[in-house]
Design a protein around this motif. Structure first.
Motif, PDB file in Angstrom:
ATOM      1  N   ASP A   1       0.865  -1.178   0.000  1.00 16.97           N
ATOM      2  CA  ASP A   1       0.000   0.000   0.000  1.00 16.97           C
ATOM      3  C   ASP A   1       0.902   1.229   0.000  1.00 16.97           C
TER       4      ASP A   1
ATOM      5  N   ARG B   1       0.365   4.229   0.490  1.00 17.96           N
ATOM      6  CA  ARG B   1       0.069   5.242   1.496  1.00 17.96           C
ATOM      7  C   ARG B   1       0.896   5.033   2.760  1.00 17.96           C
TER       8      ARG B   1
ATOM      9  N   GLN C   1      -5.480  -4.184   3.120  1.00 16.45           N
ATOM     10  CA  GLN C   1      -6.505  -3.192   2.778  1.00 16.45           C
ATOM     11  C   GLN C   1      -7.024  -2.474   4.025  1.00 16.45           C
TER      12      GLN C   1
ATOM     13  N   ALA D   1      -9.674  -5.764  -5.860  1.00 14.83           N
ATOM     14  CA  ALA D   1      -9.649  -4.576  -4.994  1.00 14.83           C
ATOM     15  C   ALA D   1      -9.874  -3.290  -5.784  1.00 14.83           C
ATOM     16  N   ASN D   2      -9.297  -3.205  -6.992  1.00 10.36           N
ATOM     17  CA  ASN D   2      -9.441  -2.022  -7.850  1.00 10.36           C
ATOM     18  C   ASN D   2      -9.123  -0.742  -7.084  1.00 10.36           C
ATOM     19  N   ASP D   3      -7.958  -0.749  -6.421  1.00 11.75           N
ATOM     20  CA  ASP D   3      -7.523   0.371  -5.589  1.00 11.75           C
ATOM     21  C   ASP D   3      -6.154   0.828  -6.094  1.00 11.75           C
ATOM     22  N   SER D   4      -6.057   2.055  -6.561  1.00 10.16           N
ATOM     23  CA  SER D   4      -4.821   2.558  -7.155  1.00 10.16           C
ATOM     24  C   SER D   4      -3.680   2.671  -6.154  1.00 10.16           C
ATOM     25  N   HIS D   5      -3.983   2.642  -4.866  1.00 13.01           N
ATOM     26  CA  HIS D   5      -2.933   2.728  -3.847  1.00 13.01           C
ATOM     27  C   HIS D   5      -2.271   1.382  -3.566  1.00 13.01           C
ATOM     28  N   LEU D   6      -2.853   0.299  -4.054  1.00 19.14           N
ATOM     29  CA  LEU D   6      -2.269  -1.031  -3.855  1.00 19.14           C
ATOM     30  C   LEU D   6      -1.436  -1.358  -5.087  1.00 19.14           C
ATOM     31  N   LYS D   7      -0.147  -1.569  -4.884  1.00 23.71           N
ATOM     32  CA  LYS D   7       0.797  -1.684  -5.991  1.00 23.71           C
ATOM     33  C   LYS D   7       1.555  -3.005  -5.974  1.00 23.71           C
TER      34      LYS D   7
END
Length: 305
Positions: free
Chosen positions: A150, A152, A206, A227-233
Motif C-alpha cells: 500500500d 500510502r 486493505q 480490490a481495484n484500488d490505485s494505492h495497492l501496488k
C-alpha cells in the motif's frame, strides 16, 4: 502417511490385491471417450485458479479444463481436491489409489502439478520412486512469488529488506512465511503477521493492519484486480537466498494412461501457441507467463531468425 519398513513385508499380499483394484478403477482412454466425460481434479477454494461462484466452477484452471475437454469432444466433470499434507498424497488420493473415504473415486487428470524432473523422480528412504504410478506432463504456466504493498504507508519495495521496518501479512505455514522469517538472519520475523489464507492477508493490508503482503503472483494479480484500488501496488523486488523462485505447472495422469496425456497435449499446445490460454488468464486479471518448454522454443526460433 508413509509405511515403515516392518510393514512392507506384511502388506505385500494386500498390495497385490490393491494393484489389481487400481487397474479396474483407472479409466482407460477409450472408456473416457465412450463416457463423454473428462474427470479433472483441481484444488477447491483456490482463487483465481479453481473456485466456486453461485454454485458454478470458476477460475483459470476450470476454463482451461473446459477447453481441454471440449477439444476431446467431452464434457468437464470437476473433482474438487481438499489438499492433504503433501502433493504426493494428493496424487495418490486422486490419480492412482484413491482416498480411503472414497476409494472408488479417481480423476482422469489432475491440474496444477509441478512440471519438474526432480519432483517427478523423487525417491523415498528405501530408494523407491514415490510417484512411479504417475506421469507428469503438459506444462501450461510458469508461476512465481510476488509482493504487493500500500503506497500510502510504504513508498516502494526495492528490496525485501524494507520489511524489517514495515509489517507484512502472509499465509500461515506458507513459503513466504518461512522465507521472510528466516532471510537476513530472521530480522524480519518480528514484523510478520500470519493469516489463514492469502486472501485474509491481502484484506489485512486493505484494512491497514499490515503494509504489504506476499503470495503467488497469480493470487496477488487476482486480488489486486478485485480490490481495484490505485494505492495497492505490485512490488518489483527480487528474493535473495530463496530456493525456488519460479516453477512450471502442468498436469498428471496415471502411468497406464499415457494415451490420454498425448491427447491432452495435442489440445493444449495450440491453446498456448495461439494465445488462447493467455486470454483466459487476462480475463481474470492475471499476467500469463509461458512455461520454460515454450520459452525455449521461442528463444530457438528467435535465434534462428
Amino acid at each position: 502417511m508413509r509405511l515403515g519398513r516392518w510393514l512392507v513385508a506384511l502388506c505385500l499380499s494386500a498390495c497385490c490385491v490393491l494393484a489389481q483394484a487400481e487397474v479396474v478403477r483407472v479409466r482407460a482412454y477409450d472408456d473416457i471417450i465412450a463416457s463423454g466425460v473428462l474427470k479433472v481434479a483441481m484444488y477447491q477454494d483456490f482463487p483465481p485458479y479453481s473456485f466456486v461462484v453461485d454454485g458454478q466452477p470458476r477460475g483459470v484452471d476450470v476454463e482451461m479444463a473446459r477447453e481441454l475437454a471440449d477439444g476431446l469432444g467431452l464434457k468437464l466433470d470437476v473433482l474438487w481436491v481438499a489438499p492433504d499434507e503433501t502433493l504426493d498424497d494428493d496424487l495418490r488420493n486422486f490419480i492412482w489409489k484413491g482416498h480411503y473415504l472414497r476409494p472408488n473415486v479417481l480423476a482422469d487428470v489432475m491440474l496444477r502439478v509441478p512440471y519438474d524432473r526432480e519432483f517427478s523422480y523423487k525417491r523415498n528412504e528405501l530408494g523407491e520412486l514415490i510417484n512411479e504410478l504417475v506421469v507428469m506432463f503438459g506444462p501450461y504456466q510458469r508461476e512465481r512469488w510476488q509482493s504487493a504493498f500500500d503506497d500510502r504507508r510504504l513508498k516502494e519495495v526495492p528490496t525485501v529488506a524494507v520489511f524489517q521496518y514495515h509489517p507484512v501479512g502472509v499465509e500461515v505455514e506458507s513459503v513466504p512465511s518461512f522465507y521472510l522469517s528466516s532471510v537476513f538472519g530472521g530480522r524480519m520475523s518480528k514484523m510478520l503477521h500470519h493469516y489463514p489464507s492469502p486472501q485474509a492477508a491481502f484484506a489485512a493490508m486493505q484494512a491497514g493492519e499490515v503494509d504489504a503482503t506476499m503470495a503467488m503472483r497469480g493470487e496477488i494479480d487476482w486480488l489486486l484486480k478485485q480490490a481495484n484500488d490505485s494505492h495497492l501496488k505490485l512490488a518489483e523486488n527480487a528474493y535473495p537466498d530463496m530456493g525456488k523462485q519460479v516453477w512450471d505447472l502442468g498436469m498428471a495422469v496415471h502411468e497406464s494412461n499415457r494415451q490420454l496425456a498425448y491427447a491432452l497435449e495435442g489440445v493444449l499446445e495450440p491453446m498456448i501457441t495461439e494465445g488462447r490460454l493467455a486470454k483466459i488468464y487476462a480475463g481474470y486479471g492475471l499476467r500469463y507467463e509461458l512455461p520454460g518448454l515454450y520459452q525455449d522454443v521461442e528463444n530457438e526460433m528467435a535465434a534462428g531468425n
